[in-house]
Design an enzyme around this catalytic site. Sequence first.
Site, PDB file in Angstrom:
ATOM      1  N   TYR A 117       0.812  -1.215   0.000  1.00 23.22           N
ATOM      2  CA  TYR A 117       0.000   0.000   0.000  1.00 23.22           C
ATOM      3  C   TYR A 117       0.848   1.269   0.000  1.00 23.22           C
ATOM      4  CZ  TYR A 117      -4.726  -1.836   0.792  1.00 23.22           C
ATOM      5  OH  TYR A 117      -5.955  -2.420   0.655  1.00 23.22           O
TER       6      TYR A 117
ATOM      7  N   ASP B 215      -3.566 -18.166   0.160  1.00 22.06           N
ATOM      8  CA  ASP B 215      -4.503 -18.858  -0.748  1.00 22.06           C
ATOM      9  C   ASP B 215      -5.279 -19.933   0.010  1.00 22.06           C
ATOM     10  OD1 ASP B 215      -2.043 -20.168  -0.499  1.00 22.06           O
ATOM     11  OD2 ASP B 215      -1.919 -20.773  -2.603  1.00 22.06           O
TER      12      ASP B 215
ATOM     13  N   ASP C 139      -7.139  -6.841   3.790  1.00 26.16           N
ATOM     14  CA  ASP C 139      -8.208  -6.134   3.066  1.00 26.16           C
ATOM     15  C   ASP C 139      -9.113  -7.147   2.373  1.00 26.16           C
ATOM     16  OD1 ASP C 139      -9.614  -3.976   1.801  1.00 26.16           O
ATOM     17  OD2 ASP C 139      -8.428  -4.320  -0.013  1.00 26.16           O
TER      18      ASP C 139
ATOM     19  N   ASP D  14     -13.248  -8.653   3.549  1.00 23.59           N
ATOM     20  CA  ASP D  14     -14.455  -8.585   2.713  1.00 23.59           C
ATOM     21  C   ASP D  14     -15.047  -9.987   2.560  1.00 23.59           C
ATOM     22  OD1 ASP D  14     -14.116  -5.795   2.172  1.00 23.59           O
ATOM     23  OD2 ASP D  14     -14.858  -6.079   0.132  1.00 23.59           O
TER      24      ASP D  14
END
Length: 352
Positions: free
Chosen positions: A136, A218, A242, A246
């Site tokens: 980021y 993964d 992040d 979600d």
Amino acid sequence: MKIACLAGDGIGPEIMAEALKVLDALDIAGIELAHADVGGTAYKKHGQPLPPETLEVAKWADGVLFGAVGDPSCDSLERHLRPEQAILRLRQALTLFANLRPATMFPGLEDMSALRPEVAREIDLLIVRELNGDVYFGEKAIRTLDDGRRQGFDFMSYAEDEVRRIAHVAFRAAMGRGKKLCSVDKANVLETSQLWRDVVVETAKEYPEVELSHMYVDNAAMQLVRNPGQFDVVVTGNLFGDILSDQASMCVGSIGLLASASLGEDQTEYGTKGLYEPIHGSAPDIAGTGKANPMAMILSLAMLLRHSLGLEEQAARVEAAVAKALEDGVKGADLGGNSGTAEVGDAVLARL
Ligand code: NAD
Ligand code: IPM
Ligand code: MN
């Protein structure tokens, strides 16, 4: 007790209004509120997504209540002018490096999970996402190579102290919960992740009671839908956190339910300075329709009361009111119901 309200864009102001109704109803003596523009709204008024006055208000506050930023009409601006830069800069400027994203199944909501009810019922986890580093905040650009091809790059890195401080937060969180910590990385490919793993293992020596495991990201994405009940606390970097948060939201039923706290080391008179926001964005596709679920925003307020103002009792009351509303079948469109934003807010108020 100073609270900064940064409502932002899209559904931000709509859900913020409901959280403020709840705050008002709690009738806490000595609360001082300040509002400021942020995101696309701020860019359109002041020419920048995080005007200096807004940063000042955020610095002044014990806790920042943040709605959402993001506006499709700003997506082709130069990156430093885009709405999303506001939240990234706030996290950086206030050194809010620890992002707590709890995901717990609400009784009565099992059928709304994207998973089978018997799998969803077991969810009670906390994602501890590092928030000040990773890909980021590294050097990034789109450049032109000597042969004329364009190349995009983003530099991924973690320094050991950055990993150590988030590891401590995660181990301490695990001590206060089920004493299990899963560190998620991609150490089979990335050197950044290898260092991450090494430092987490070093830090673990100080927490002999916590059962530490490691998982590649993964596999973690797969395990989160196969058997989410196996997780207690998950600690991971900025980008993986992040994405996984979600994903965790739909395991619980909706992204409109997940709150977050971003904390650093600064203490206020009453607790830890922090910024509190739903994990979702400005939802431009439903902005203005009155369909946004304000629960994630209201639960973010509860986290602010707990962590920054030391008001555990009031925080628990707000959380119980949200849980009761859900149990009673109060649901917005995101949960297959037809209650609008204000109706959901009122239903929570009625149960406070
Ligand atoms: P989003 O989270 O805004 O929306 C994803 C989907 O979830 C949409 O269909 C939306 O309608 C739905 N949704 C989100 N919140 C909801 C709620 N409270 N109630 C009901 N439905 C809800 O993600 P996106 O569409 O990828 O991004 C939209 C904008 O928001 C982008 O500009 C993005 O950069 C920004 N964003 C900001 C934040 C933040 O402010 N912290 C977080 C994520 C995305
Ligand atoms: C979030 C958002 C932000 C992030 C964006 C808007 C910068 O997706 O808070 O989850 O990636 O951290
Ligand atoms: Mn996100």
